[in-house]
Design an enzyme around this catalytic site. Structure first.
Site, PDB file in Angstrom:
ATOM      1  N   ASN A   7       0.880  -1.168   0.000  1.00 33.99           N
ATOM      2  CA  ASN A   7       0.000   0.000   0.000  1.00 33.99           C
ATOM      3  C   ASN A   7       0.921   1.224   0.000  1.00 33.99           C
ATOM      4  O   ASN A   7       1.459   1.608   1.037  1.00 33.99           O
ATOM      5  CB  ASN A   7      -0.887  -0.031   1.247  1.00 33.99           C
ATOM      6  N   ARG A  91      -2.668  -1.960  -3.362  1.00 35.68           N
ATOM      7  CA  ARG A  91      -3.921  -1.255  -3.132  1.00 35.68           C
ATOM      8  C   ARG A  91      -3.894  -0.004  -3.990  1.00 35.68           C
ATOM      9  O   ARG A  91      -2.920   0.750  -3.973  1.00 35.68           O
ATOM     10  CB  ARG A  91      -4.030  -0.860  -1.668  1.00 35.68           C
ATOM     11  N   HIS A 180     -13.307   2.377   0.301  1.00 37.20           N
ATOM     12  CA  HIS A 180     -13.291   1.261   1.260  1.00 37.20           C
ATOM     13  C   HIS A 180     -13.933   0.009   0.670  1.00 37.20           C
ATOM     14  O   HIS A 180     -14.402  -0.871   1.401  1.00 37.20           O
ATOM     15  CB  HIS A 180     -14.059   1.600   2.565  1.00 37.20           C
ATOM     16  N   ARG A 241     -12.321  14.691   8.716  1.00 37.42           N
ATOM     17  CA  ARG A 241     -13.114  15.105   7.546  1.00 37.42           C
ATOM     18  C   ARG A 241     -14.546  15.441   7.962  1.00 37.42           C
ATOM     19  O   ARG A 241     -15.115  14.753   8.820  1.00 37.42           O
ATOM     20  CB  ARG A 241     -13.143  13.979   6.501  1.00 37.42           C
ATOM     21  N   GLU A 385      -8.131  -5.922   4.618  1.00 37.14           N
ATOM     22  CA  GLU A 385      -8.013  -5.527   3.213  1.00 37.14           C
ATOM     23  C   GLU A 385      -6.795  -6.172   2.557  1.00 37.14           C
ATOM     24  O   GLU A 385      -6.823  -6.545   1.395  1.00 37.14           O
ATOM     25  CB  GLU A 385      -7.950  -3.998   3.112  1.00 37.14           C
TER      26      GLU A 385
END
Ligand code: AMP
Length: 403
Positions: A7, A91, A180, A241, A385
């Site tokens: 990643n 990823r 996601h 956020r 993941e």
């Protein structure tokens, strides 16, 4: 087959080495502060102590070299020869409309990822650097890319279009993509397996609540809607956020506060959410601790955060005309019994009965936290993941060997 999962961020690179014969992790780690003279490599070989190494790592090519050096190290490595790594899976945050599943890296795929730089300027260029760095260090190894957006490509246009002039979709592909996806896909499949029911038979809402957070409505085993949008800013309130807000606030604030586009972007992405409301932290642990110590702003942040999760659950239950499985995952979803309690307690009318004892217990495995009588099954499913990336990479490489 051993598969390296990567990643790559702009200044960091996380990795995990899998042995796919039993899907076990042999080693994992991260390179931080790439581009600086004091980069840090933290290597965690399974069953051996963690190793930290500080040195100058100026680019991703060197970062991948340091990773392979670590993996090959006679003392704390996990392989003897580099050729033991038979494939690398990456990823990639944005696959746009071009990718609805994982693919092997080809020149065309790289071109398409480059075309998507506009839609994910902070992520896709960094992923490309990771892909190129692997090509340089391991030129013969097949690589695969697994997209955060791919799972959501099944959304109907009623979910993915924004009610703005359609020319903007045609010209610039402005639409909901969702993120996601790897996590929503993994936990929905795990939840169905746990319940011993076909995924296609379930009306499910998956809540991935971590630093970034999103809900996904999963109908007939496919993503039907999700709370993140064209970018990962939309939807739930997150660590830093804002999530959903009136878009008119943006020009208003720019005008009143004399902010530039970059400044307002940074405000909404990095200085909003739980951090802004609590005035303490973007980290749920710290906010919960302050709330428990009586801090009013921390309590407000927690209440706003859980309220918004609840609203999305209600909205998606209506969108799917029903709900039978609710799943919590990621850092907050897996670990915060307080969040799960606050969310579930407020939506008992839907048929959710939380079992307080089950909710407060901890486990690394998928588990049910609703009572046996609860009409809706509420589960906590740890996300993974990296494992899904490793599995997709393995399957793609095996398929290519057959064809
Ligand atoms: P992630 O982005 O999935 O790594 O999740 C990070 C978030 O999970 C941070 O806000 C952490 O505070 C939160 N988190 C991790 N462990 C816990 C815990 N035990 N209780 C509450 N929140 C947690």
């Amino acid at each position: 087959m051993k598969i390296l999962v990567i990643n790559a961020g702009s200044s960091s690179l996380k990795y995990q080495l899998y042995d796919m014969s039993n899907e076990s992790v042999l080693a994992s780690g991260r390179v931080e502060r790439i581009g600086m003279d004091s980069s840090i490599v933290t290597h965690e070989p399974i069953g051996k102590p963690e190793v930290r190494h500080v040195s100058e790592i100026l680019d991703h090519v060197t970062a991948v070299k340091r990773v392979t050096d670590m993996l090959l190290h006679p003392e704390f490595g996990a392989i003897r020869k580099l050729t033991e790594i038979e494939a690398v899976g990456h990823r990639v945050v944005h696959g746009g409309e071009a990718f609805s599943s994982s693919v092997l890296v080809t020149p065309e795929v790289k071109l398409e990822i480059r075309r998507l730089f506009d839609l994910a300027p902070l992520h896709n260029p960094a992923h490309m650097m990771g892909i190129t760095a692997v090509e340089t260090n391991m030129p013969d190894v097949p690589q695969a890319v697994v997209f955060d957006t791919a799972f959501h490509q099944t959304m109907p246009n009623t979910s993915y279009l924004y009610p703005i002039p359609t020319v903007l979709y045609r010209r610039h592909k402005i639409r909901r993509y969702g993120f996601h996806g790897t996590s929503h896909s993994y936990v929905s499949a795990q939840a169905a397996a746990y319940l011993q029911k076909p995924l296609e038979s379930l009306k499910m809402i998956s809540c991935h609540i971590g630093n970034g957070a999103s809900c996904a409505a999963i109908l007939d085993g496919k993503s039907f809607d999700t709370s993140m949008g064209m970018t990962p800013l939309e939807g739930l309130m997150m660590g830093t956020r804002s999530g959903d807000l009136d878009p008119a606030i943006v020009p208003f604030v720019m005008n009143k506060e004399e902010l530039t586009l970059n400044e307002v972007n940074s405000m909404l992405n990095k200085h909003s959410g739980m951090l802004a409301i609590s005035g303490i932290s973007s980290d749920m642990r710290e906010v919960t601790e302050a709330m428990n110590d009586g801090d009013k702003n921390a309590k407000l942040a927690f209440d706003m955060y859980t309220y918004r999760v609840k609203k999305y659950i209600g909205a998606y239950a209506a969108a799917m005309n029903g709900l039978d499985t609710l799943v919590f995952t990621a850092g907050v979803g897996e670990n915060s019994a307080a969040l799960r309690k606050a969310v579930c307690e407020g939506i008992t009318f839907l048929g959710i009965e939380l079992d307080e004892k089950r909710n407060s217990e901890r486990s690394k495995d998928a588990r049910q936290i609703s009572t046996d009588n609860s009409r809706i099954k509420v589960l906590v499913v740890p996300t993974n993941e990296e494992l899904l990336i490793a599995r997709d990479t393995y399957n793609l490489v095996k398929q290519s060997e057959i064809s």
